[in-house]
Design a protein around this motif. Sequence first.
Motif, PDB file in Angstrom:
ATOM      1  N   LEU A 142       0.810  -1.212   0.000  1.00 34.89           N
ATOM      2  CA  LEU A 142       0.000   0.000   0.000  1.00 34.89           C
ATOM      3  C   LEU A 142       0.844   1.264   0.000  1.00 34.89           C
ATOM      4  O   LEU A 142       0.391   2.321  -0.411  1.00 34.89           O
ATOM      5  CB  LEU A 142      -0.961   0.007   1.181  1.00 34.89           C
ATOM      6  CG  LEU A 142      -2.035  -1.069   1.114  1.00 34.89           C
ATOM      7  CD1 LEU A 142      -2.904  -1.025   2.367  1.00 34.89           C
ATOM      8  CD2 LEU A 142      -2.881  -0.929  -0.120  1.00 34.89           C
ATOM      9  N   SER A 143       2.078   1.170   0.426  1.00 32.10           N
ATOM     10  CA  SER A 143       2.986   2.314   0.427  1.00 32.10           C
ATOM     11  C   SER A 143       3.527   2.614  -0.970  1.00 32.10           C
ATOM     12  O   SER A 143       4.212   3.601  -1.164  1.00 32.10           O
ATOM     13  CB  SER A 143       4.147   2.056   1.377  1.00 32.10           C
ATOM     14  OG  SER A 143       4.907   0.950   0.917  1.00 32.10           O
ATOM     15  N   GLY A 144       3.222   1.729  -1.949  1.00 34.93           N
ATOM     16  CA  GLY A 144       3.707   1.926  -3.310  1.00 34.93           C
ATOM     17  C   GLY A 144       4.967   1.154  -3.638  1.00 34.93           C
ATOM     18  O   GLY A 144       5.447   1.192  -4.768  1.00 34.93           O
ATOM     19  N   VAL A 145       5.514   0.440  -2.678  1.00 38.10           N
ATOM     20  CA  VAL A 145       6.729  -0.356  -2.885  1.00 38.10           C
ATOM     21  C   VAL A 145       6.377  -1.619  -3.670  1.00 38.10           C
ATOM     22  O   VAL A 145       5.424  -2.317  -3.324  1.00 38.10           O
ATOM     23  CB  VAL A 145       7.369  -0.734  -1.527  1.00 38.10           C
ATOM     24  CG1 VAL A 145       8.551  -1.672  -1.718  1.00 38.10           C
ATOM     25  CG2 VAL A 145       7.777   0.502  -0.761  1.00 38.10           C
ATOM     26  N   LEU A 146       7.131  -1.889  -4.742  1.00 36.30           N
ATOM     27  CA  LEU A 146       6.924  -3.110  -5.532  1.00 36.30           C
ATOM     28  C   LEU A 146       7.280  -4.312  -4.679  1.00 36.30           C
ATOM     29  O   LEU A 146       8.396  -4.434  -4.177  1.00 36.30           O
ATOM     30  CB  LEU A 146       7.776  -3.097  -6.790  1.00 36.30           C
ATOM     31  CG  LEU A 146       7.704  -4.356  -7.666  1.00 36.30           C
ATOM     32  CD1 LEU A 146       6.299  -4.526  -8.243  1.00 36.30           C
ATOM     33  CD2 LEU A 146       8.734  -4.280  -8.778  1.00 36.30           C
ATOM     34  N   TYR A 147       6.321  -5.215  -4.479  1.00 35.77           N
ATOM     35  CA  TYR A 147       6.535  -6.431  -3.694  1.00 35.77           C
ATOM     36  C   TYR A 147       7.089  -7.540  -4.584  1.00 35.77           C
ATOM     37  O   TYR A 147       7.924  -8.318  -4.175  1.00 35.77           O
ATOM     38  CB  TYR A 147       5.215  -6.849  -3.049  1.00 35.77           C
ATOM     39  CG  TYR A 147       5.323  -7.996  -2.085  1.00 35.77           C
ATOM     40  CD1 TYR A 147       5.690  -7.786  -0.763  1.00 35.77           C
ATOM     41  CD2 TYR A 147       5.044  -9.296  -2.489  1.00 35.77           C
ATOM     42  CE1 TYR A 147       5.780  -8.843   0.134  1.00 35.77           C
ATOM     43  CE2 TYR A 147       5.132 -10.349  -1.598  1.00 35.77           C
ATOM     44  CZ  TYR A 147       5.497 -10.115  -0.296  1.00 35.77           C
ATOM     45  OH  TYR A 147       5.585 -11.156   0.587  1.00 35.77           O
TER      46      TYR A 147
END
Length: 134
Positions: A97-102
């Motif tokens: 949700l923070s925008g970091v690619l998982y």
Amino acid sequence: MRKFLLLMMMLASVAVAHAGDYDYLLLVSKDNTSTAFLSSGLTITFSEGTLTVSSNGETQSFAVANLSKMVFGSNGSTGIQAISDEIGTGEVSVYLLSGVLYGRYENFFAAKSKLQKGVYIVKSKSKTLKITIQ
């Protein structure tokens, strides 16, 4: 060493006091691996250089020395949808949700089998959805 432990205990007590104001906790390791936890029922403990996080019946431990950051976040939205068959085919990218690619996966079902409990953004060629894994 005692000062460090005292500081960590103080930080943990502040985190526990305010974790309910946020939707998730994001832990990022030094190798940029991210792990997200829902804040409901969240418990954080520190012991002998280890951070232990419990959320929704799941517990994981992390070496504090291997963590680069710990962030509480809020998505500010409740638009979680059911998964359609359409997103299940083709390559997908999964984001925290923070925008970091998982991660990137062959299809949604391959991604789902590797995701931990939490809330994610899944993006395919045709759709972007917010999903929850329980």
